[in-house]
Design a protein around this motif. Structure first.
Motif, PDB file in Angstrom:
ATOM      1  N   GLN A   6      -3.453   2.994  11.088  1.00 24.38           N
ATOM      2  CA  GLN A   6      -3.672   4.212  10.299  1.00 24.38           C
ATOM      3  C   GLN A   6      -4.743   3.996   9.239  1.00 24.38           C
ATOM      4  N   TYR A   7      -4.652   2.874   8.514  1.00 25.28           N
ATOM      5  CA  TYR A   7      -5.629   2.627   7.455  1.00 25.28           C
ATOM      6  C   TYR A   7      -6.962   2.154   8.026  1.00 25.28           C
ATOM      7  N   THR A  15      -9.769  10.539   5.383  1.00 24.99           N
ATOM      8  CA  THR A  15      -8.954  11.696   5.038  1.00 24.99           C
ATOM      9  C   THR A  15      -8.765  11.729   3.528  1.00 24.99           C
ATOM     10  N   PRO A  16      -8.377  12.878   2.965  1.00 25.68           N
ATOM     11  CA  PRO A  16      -8.174  12.962   1.512  1.00 25.68           C
ATOM     12  C   PRO A  16      -7.078  12.018   1.033  1.00 25.68           C
ATOM     13  N   ILE A  17      -7.223  11.527  -0.197  1.00 20.28           N
ATOM     14  CA  ILE A  17      -6.216  10.664  -0.800  1.00 20.28           C
ATOM     15  C   ILE A  17      -5.036  11.530  -1.220  1.00 20.28           C
ATOM     16  N   ARG A  18      -3.856  11.178  -0.769  1.00 21.18           N
ATOM     17  CA  ARG A  18      -2.676  11.945  -1.183  1.00 21.18           C
ATOM     18  C   ARG A  18      -2.214  11.428  -2.541  1.00 21.18           C
ATOM     19  N   GLY A  19      -1.431  12.244  -3.235  1.00 18.73           N
ATOM     20  CA  GLY A  19      -0.924  11.825  -4.530  1.00 18.73           C
ATOM     21  C   GLY A  19      -0.022  10.617  -4.410  1.00 18.73           C
ATOM     22  N   ARG A  20      -0.118   9.729  -5.377  1.00 17.22           N
ATOM     23  CA  ARG A  20       0.730   8.538  -5.359  1.00 17.22           C
ATOM     24  C   ARG A  20       2.167   8.945  -5.594  1.00 17.22           C
ATOM     25  N   ARG A  21       3.069   8.323  -4.825  1.00 15.71           N
ATOM     26  CA  ARG A  21       4.478   8.677  -4.959  1.00 15.71           C
ATOM     27  C   ARG A  21       4.989   8.288  -6.338  1.00 15.71           C
ATOM     28  N   GLN A 271     -13.589   1.275  -1.409  1.00 13.95           N
ATOM     29  CA  GLN A 271     -12.859   1.963  -2.466  1.00 13.95           C
ATOM     30  C   GLN A 271     -11.973   3.061  -1.906  1.00 13.95           C
ATOM     31  N   HIS A 272     -12.450   3.753  -0.874  1.00 13.67           N
ATOM     32  CA  HIS A 272     -11.655   4.807  -0.242  1.00 13.67           C
ATOM     33  C   HIS A 272     -10.368   4.215   0.336  1.00 13.67           C
ATOM     34  N   VAL A 273     -10.480   3.101   1.061  1.00  9.57           N
ATOM     35  CA  VAL A 273      -9.308   2.451   1.643  1.00  9.57           C
ATOM     36  C   VAL A 273      -8.372   1.952   0.545  1.00  9.57           C
ATOM     37  N   GLU A 274      -8.934   1.363  -0.507  1.00  7.00           N
ATOM     38  CA  GLU A 274      -8.107   0.843  -1.588  1.00  7.00           C
ATOM     39  C   GLU A 274      -7.300   1.961  -2.256  1.00  7.00           C
ATOM     40  N   LYS A 275      -7.909   3.128  -2.445  1.00  6.28           N
ATOM     41  CA  LYS A 275      -7.187   4.239  -3.057  1.00  6.28           C
ATOM     42  C   LYS A 275      -6.049   4.717  -2.155  1.00  6.28           C
TER      43      LYS A 275
END
Length: 405
Positions: A6-7, A15-21, A271-275
């Motif tokens: 997936q990552y 894909t857009p970064i979802r909010g952190r749980r 940075q995208h993957v890290e987020k």
């Protein structure tokens, strides 16, 4: 669980970064060990199962009540496990009820040896979203490791029965020092059999896995295994192959993948993957995953048998999960009160402190550093001089009622 494929896809199809749980009582994936009974004798079994009836397991009526409670809570997924779940006397009654309740995702975790004939057809009729079958190496090794001659052939027959009936199926492989060299063979087996998912599980020190902790792979072998998985996942993504690769029980895998991304791709994609990985947050024990044992006891995950939140025989799961249990509250903290290398690690927002039960089993302290982290001090932002000293915990670490506070 770290969803490597997936990552990996975020590198080619971002894909857009979802909010952190958040830190609150999110609705968890529930892994329900329906029974401790099992026809195999696996060396790494975290439930120490055997082919006998164990006293005190939930009655049919109690189990049905649990299903109703979980459905009313709106959990995102229910995984029926064991022991061998197909060994439970009323398995198909429970699975049928679960399907009628229309859980969003219903999965079966099995050793595969019972997926034959009418049983396979009945499992197919239930339309499970996924069936995971455990195999720990090629034929001779698997049969020795799982304590039964013919277990490999029977499990592979179960795989083929699922595929023939259109069920999404995956192989679950627990890597140890003795079978690490078979990893490529297992991936080739997935390709040749058209298997949908490959799950690599790192050894967790629980049940017979605790007794066999000497079989845990050395850190170098773990890194080599991750190199193999990353290479295969990248090929699958680049060539649009169907095999999905995931790992479990060592959230340092996400950090290892992030370091691979930084080495091989531009900073923007890194940075995208890290987020995305920080939004995922790593280890989810007590937050995004929960366990119900055959006796009805509730735990932060399937390996935390030494800590009990409560029992569904007396209190509904929903109330236990949303109550004021101190261990659950601390597991849900971000950051967690980690010590040693884990506490000082530059990547704890990614891995979440890794697997706390391993720290507990080794040191007696659930917040100590995870001994299965395979990074050097320098790789996680520490120098040897900065490494923190952890004082061994002196409490009753194996008392299920002890609260570790």
């Amino acid at each position: 669980m770290f969803r490597l494929t997936q990552y990996m896809r975020e590198l080619t199809q971002p894909t857009p970064i979802r909010g952190r749980r958040g830190s609150g009582p999110v609705k968890p994936v529930v892994i329900w060990n329906l029974t401790r009974r099992c026809n195999l004798k696996c060396r790494h079994c975290y439930t120490t199962s055997a082919d006998v009836d164990f006293p005190g397991e939930l009655t049919h009526e109690q189990a049905m009540g649990v299903l109703d409670d979980l459905n009313g809570f709106g959990i995102p997924a229910l995984i029926l496990s064991g022991g061998e779940p197909l060994s439970r006397f009323d398995f198909f009654d429970l699975a049928t009820r679960a399907r009628q309740l229309d859980f969003r995702y219903l999965a079966l975790s099995t050793n595969g040896t019972k997926l034959v004939g009418d049983t396979a057809a009945r499992v197919a009729d239930l339309n499970f979203d996924y069936v995971g079958i455990s195999i720990d190496g090629l034929k001779d090794f698997n049969d020795w490791f799982r304590g039964q001659e013919g277990a490999f052939a029977e499990a592979m027959s179960g795989v083929r029965e699922c595929k023939k009936r259109g069920i999404k199926v995956g192989l679950r492989f627990t890597i140890t020092e003795q079978n690490a060299h078979m990893l490529e063979d297992m991936l080739d087996l997935c390709d040749s059999e058209g298997i949908d998912k490959f799950y690599l599980s790192h050894l967790v020190y629980s049940g017979r896995g605790d007794k066999n902790r000497g079989d845990d792979t050395q850190h170098l072998r773990t890194r080599r295994a991750m190199d193999t998985l990353i290479d295969r996942a990248w090929i699958a993504v680049a060539e649009d192959q169907p095999l999905e690769i995931v790992t479990g029980n060592n959230d340092a895998d996400a950090v290892y993948f992030l370091k691979w991304v930084r080495k091989n791709f531009d900073e923007a994609r890194a940075q995208h993957v890290e987020k995305h990985l920080e939004a995922w947050g790593g280890n989810s024990s007590g937050l995004g995953v929960a366990n119900i044992s055959p006796l009805g006891t509730v735990h932060p995950d399937t390996y935390w048998s030494v800590y009990t939140v409560g029992n569904v025989k007396q209190t509904p799961f929903t109330q236990l999960w949303t109550g004021d249990d101190p261990m659950l509250a601390t597991l849900r903290q971000r950051p967690r009160p980690l010590k040693g290398r884990c506490g000082a690690c530059a990547f704890k927002q990614v891995c979440g402190g890794n697997t706390r039960i391993r720290a507990l089993q080794i040191s007696g302290d659930p917040w100590a550093e995870d001994p299965a982290c395979y990074f050097s001090n320098a790789e996680i932002g520490l120098t040897d001089a900065e490494r923190l000293t952890v004082t061994p915990f002196r409490g009753k670490s194996h008392d299920p009622e002890h609260r570790f506070f």
